[in-house]
Design an enzyme around this catalytic site. Structure first.
Site, PDB file in Angstrom:
ATOM      1  N   CYS A   5      61.133  46.425 150.394  1.00 33.46           N
ATOM      2  CA  CYS A   5      60.283  45.477 149.668  1.00 33.46           C
ATOM      3  C   CYS A   5      59.557  46.292 148.606  1.00 33.46           C
ATOM      4  O   CYS A   5      58.780  47.197 148.942  1.00 33.46           O
ATOM      5  CB  CYS A   5      59.279  44.828 150.625  1.00 33.46           C
ATOM      6  SG  CYS A   5      58.041  43.821 149.779  1.00 33.46           S
ATOM      7  N   CYS A  12      57.263  44.008 158.854  1.00 31.64           N
ATOM      8  CA  CYS A  12      57.170  44.788 157.620  1.00 31.64           C
ATOM      9  C   CYS A  12      55.936  45.680 157.736  1.00 31.64           C
ATOM     10  O   CYS A  12      54.919  45.262 158.298  1.00 31.64           O
ATOM     11  CB  CYS A  12      57.041  43.867 156.406  1.00 31.64           C
ATOM     12  SG  CYS A  12      56.761  44.755 154.864  1.00 31.64           S
ATOM     13  N   CYS A  69      44.720  54.828 143.077  1.00 33.35           N
ATOM     14  CA  CYS A  69      45.355  53.701 142.382  1.00 33.35           C
ATOM     15  C   CYS A  69      44.283  52.882 141.668  1.00 33.35           C
ATOM     16  O   CYS A  69      43.352  52.387 142.311  1.00 33.35           O
ATOM     17  CB  CYS A  69      46.126  52.838 143.388  1.00 33.35           C
ATOM     18  SG  CYS A  69      47.234  53.820 144.392  1.00 33.35           S
ATOM     19  N   CYS A 115      53.539  41.291 157.859  1.00 36.14           N
ATOM     20  CA  CYS A 115      53.451  42.519 157.071  1.00 36.14           C
ATOM     21  C   CYS A 115      52.130  43.215 157.417  1.00 36.14           C
ATOM     22  O   CYS A 115      51.068  42.588 157.324  1.00 36.14           O
ATOM     23  CB  CYS A 115      53.489  42.213 155.581  1.00 36.14           C
ATOM     24  SG  CYS A 115      54.875  41.153 155.136  1.00 36.14           S
ATOM     25  N   CYS A 175      40.942  55.327 151.440  1.00 34.09           N
ATOM     26  CA  CYS A 175      42.220  55.928 151.047  1.00 34.09           C
ATOM     27  C   CYS A 175      42.003  57.044 150.013  1.00 34.09           C
ATOM     28  O   CYS A 175      41.278  56.850 149.049  1.00 34.09           O
ATOM     29  CB  CYS A 175      43.155  54.863 150.470  1.00 34.09           C
ATOM     30  SG  CYS A 175      44.759  55.547 150.055  1.00 34.09           S
ATOM     31  N   CYS A 177      42.848  49.489 143.059  1.00 36.18           N
ATOM     32  CA  CYS A 177      42.669  49.275 144.489  1.00 36.18           C
ATOM     33  C   CYS A 177      41.228  49.419 144.991  1.00 36.18           C
ATOM     34  O   CYS A 177      40.527  50.385 144.705  1.00 36.18           O
ATOM     35  CB  CYS A 177      43.546  50.248 145.269  1.00 36.18           C
ATOM     36  SG  CYS A 177      43.527  49.879 147.030  1.00 36.18           S
ATOM     37  N   ARG A 192      58.679  37.575 145.530  1.00 33.42           N
ATOM     38  CA  ARG A 192      57.456  37.064 146.161  1.00 33.42           C
ATOM     39  C   ARG A 192      56.329  36.935 145.159  1.00 33.42           C
ATOM     40  O   ARG A 192      55.964  37.923 144.482  1.00 33.42           O
ATOM     41  CB  ARG A 192      56.992  37.978 147.298  1.00 33.42           C
ATOM     42  CG  ARG A 192      55.667  37.478 147.901  1.00 33.42           C
ATOM     43  CD  ARG A 192      55.201  38.218 149.118  1.00 33.42           C
ATOM     44  NE  ARG A 192      56.189  38.134 150.152  1.00 33.42           N
ATOM     45  CZ  ARG A 192      56.602  39.197 150.840  1.00 33.42           C
ATOM     46  NH1 ARG A 192      56.104  40.384 150.584  1.00 33.42           N
ATOM     47  NH2 ARG A 192      57.504  39.074 151.766  1.00 33.42           N
TER      48      ARG A 192
HETATM   49  N1  SAM Z   1      48.590  51.690 150.747  1.00 37.00           N
HETATM   50  C1  SAM Z   1      49.942  51.199 150.621  1.00 37.00           C
HETATM   51  C2  SAM Z   1      50.555  51.629 149.314  1.00 37.00           C
HETATM   52  O1  SAM Z   1      49.801  51.815 148.364  1.00 37.00           O
HETATM   53  O2  SAM Z   1      51.771  51.681 149.232  1.00 37.00           O
HETATM   54  C3  SAM Z   1      49.985  49.667 150.705  1.00 37.00           C
HETATM   55  C4  SAM Z   1      48.801  48.917 150.313  1.00 37.00           C
HETATM   56  S1  SAM Z   1      49.030  47.454 149.365  1.00 37.00           S
HETATM   57  C5  SAM Z   1      50.412  46.648 149.969  1.00 37.00           C
HETATM   58  C6  SAM Z   1      49.580  48.047 147.955  1.00 37.00           C
HETATM   59  C7  SAM Z   1      50.042  47.074 146.947  1.00 37.00           C
HETATM   60  O3  SAM Z   1      49.270  45.883 146.836  1.00 37.00           O
HETATM   61  C8  SAM Z   1      49.940  47.779 145.642  1.00 37.00           C
HETATM   62  O4  SAM Z   1      51.138  48.570 145.472  1.00 37.00           O
HETATM   63  C9  SAM Z   1      49.803  46.658 144.672  1.00 37.00           C
HETATM   64  O5  SAM Z   1      51.103  46.249 144.249  1.00 37.00           O
HETATM   65  C10 SAM Z   1      49.131  45.531 145.459  1.00 37.00           C
HETATM   66  N2  SAM Z   1      47.709  45.469 145.121  1.00 37.00           N
HETATM   67  C11 SAM Z   1      46.736  46.239 145.643  1.00 37.00           C
HETATM   68  N3  SAM Z   1      45.548  45.948 145.046  1.00 37.00           N
HETATM   69  C12 SAM Z   1      45.795  44.963 144.131  1.00 37.00           C
HETATM   70  C13 SAM Z   1      44.990  44.235 143.199  1.00 37.00           C
HETATM   71  N4  SAM Z   1      43.667  44.470 143.077  1.00 37.00           N
HETATM   72  N5  SAM Z   1      45.579  43.312 142.425  1.00 37.00           N
HETATM   73  C14 SAM Z   1      46.903  43.048 142.554  1.00 37.00           C
HETATM   74  N6  SAM Z   1      47.734  43.716 143.402  1.00 37.00           N
HETATM   75  C15 SAM Z   1      47.179  44.660 144.186  1.00 37.00           C
HETATM   76 FE1  SF4 Z   2      45.567  53.739 148.800  1.00 39.45          FE
HETATM   77 FE2  SF4 Z   2      45.103  51.384 147.683  1.00 39.45          FE
HETATM   78 FE3  SF4 Z   2      46.741  53.122 146.504  1.00 39.45          FE
HETATM   79 FE4  SF4 Z   2      47.518  51.938 148.776  1.00 39.45          FE
HETATM   80  S1  SF4 Z   2      47.132  50.928 146.829  1.00 39.45           S
HETATM   81  S2  SF4 Z   2      47.702  54.111 148.267  1.00 39.45           S
HETATM   82  S3  SF4 Z   2      45.517  51.729 149.827  1.00 39.45           S
HETATM   83  S4  SF4 Z   2      44.528  53.395 146.859  1.00 39.45           S
END
Ligand code: SAM
Ligand code: SF4
Length: 325
Positions: free
Chosen positions: A198, A138, A67, A107, A63, A70, A270
């Protein structure tokens, strides 16, 4: 019953919350806060039912967004192997298994900034295929244009996940390749297209308590609050910017779950990422505080999840049963 903590006349009129009102709720004695949240929870839901969802990564890694939490960002050396977009047949097969384990909502997440036009037909086919199984659908695919939101809504997509993750103030500390305003724009497009929203966030990113409270106030003050509010506890991912983040105080986490319930009494709250490192007692407190939805299965998108055995044992011991569709 503690003094009436319900909406002030002002908030009731506008259904608007101020940060000060929300903070005063958050800071009250823990027993009062949870008793009020649980009372509201009972008034709006069966307190002994939990909605079960299953999350599938339909396109992993690679990606371009940064973030900080992530494992799928190209900015982090997390070791997560990138994969191509799954076929609709693969997604539907996985959804069939999820339905057998009691999920009512499926989802599908993709590690994208936004879906590309060439991906839309595949996403539409996945939505239709999963819906045909009788599951709620979802998607969480990153930011959407108004046209993309409408395309997915027309395909029958029920929910779109797009977490605001934290407060507007703290957001630049979490991601720099997009803005908080862009997150809210996608939520507006999803709502305008007629889908359910959501949206929630993550605790433990280094944010302040006010940031956590402000995140919930932002969600509760949307023209229509999200129908589903995921509250994640950060899972520190190897190679990510937040790999060494300090763990959040479990009591503060439960207070936020209860505040989400109070500010959004008719939304599903959730209990999302991080449950693998929560004690059973912490999860039980979260359910009492108003959490009434979880992801089932061994993994989330790339991170661990408690798995069906541990979850069914905990739900059984708490006398909680799955919501039916
Ligand atoms: N890529 C899409 C986005 O960023 O909108 C969806 C990916 S995933 C559903 C994104 C969400 O999962 C993040 O917004 C965060 O809330 C959660 N998430 C991702 N990595 C995480 C981590 N290491 N610990 C806790 N929550 C996490
Ligand atoms: Fe990309 Fe992860 Fe951010 Fe979603 S949460 S936009 S997968 S970097």
């Amino acid at each position: 019953m503690p003094e009436d903590y319900s909406l002030t006349a002002e908030s009731r009129k506008l259904q608007r919350w101020t940060l000060e009102e929300a903070r005063s709720l958050y800071e009250r004695p823990f027993n009062d806060h949870l008793f009020h949240a649980h009372t509201l929870h009972r008034a709006n839901f069966d307190p002994n039912r939990v909605q079960l969802s299953k999350l599938l990564n339909i396109k992993t890694g690679g990606c371009p967004e940064d973030c900080g939490y992530c494992s799928q960002s190209i900015h982090h050396l997390s070791g997560v192997k990138a994969s191509k977009l799954m076929t609709p047949e693969q997604a539907v097969e996985e959804a069939r298994n999820a339905k057998e384990s009691g999920a009512t909502r499926y989802c599908m997440g993709a590690a994208w900034r936004s879906p590309k036009p060439r991906d839309e037909a595949t996403i539409v086919a996945m939505v239709k295929g999963v819906k045909a199984l009788g599951l709620e659908t979802c998607m969480t695919l990153g930011m959407l244009s108004p046209e993309q939101a409408q395309t997915f809504a027309d395909a029958g997509l029920d929910y779109y996940n797009h977490n605001i993750d934290t407060s507007e103030r703290f957001y630049p500390e979490v991601a720099t390749t997009r803005t908080f305003k862009e997150r809210l724009e996608t939520l507006a497009y999803v709502r305008e297209a007629g889908m359910k929203v959501c949206s929630g966030g993550i605790l433990g990113l280094g944010e302040s308590e006010d940031d956590r409270i402000d995140m919930l106030v932002t969600l509760a003050n949307l023209p229509t609050p999200p129908e589903s509010v995921p509250i994640n506890m950060l899972i520190p991912m190897k190679g990510s910017k937040l790999a060494d983040a300090a763990p959040i105080d479990p009591i503060a986490f439960v207070r936020i779950v209860a505040l989400a319930r109070v500010l959004m009494p008719r939304s599903h709250v959730r209990l999302t990422a991080g449950r693998s490192s929560m004690s059973d007692e912490m999860q039980a407190l979260c359910f009492y505080a108003g959490a009434n939805s979880i992801f089932i299965g061994d993994t989330l998108l790339t991170a661990a999840n408690p798995g069906d055995d541990r979850d069914s044992s905990l739900l059984h011991r708490l006398g909680l049963t799955a919501e039916t569709a």
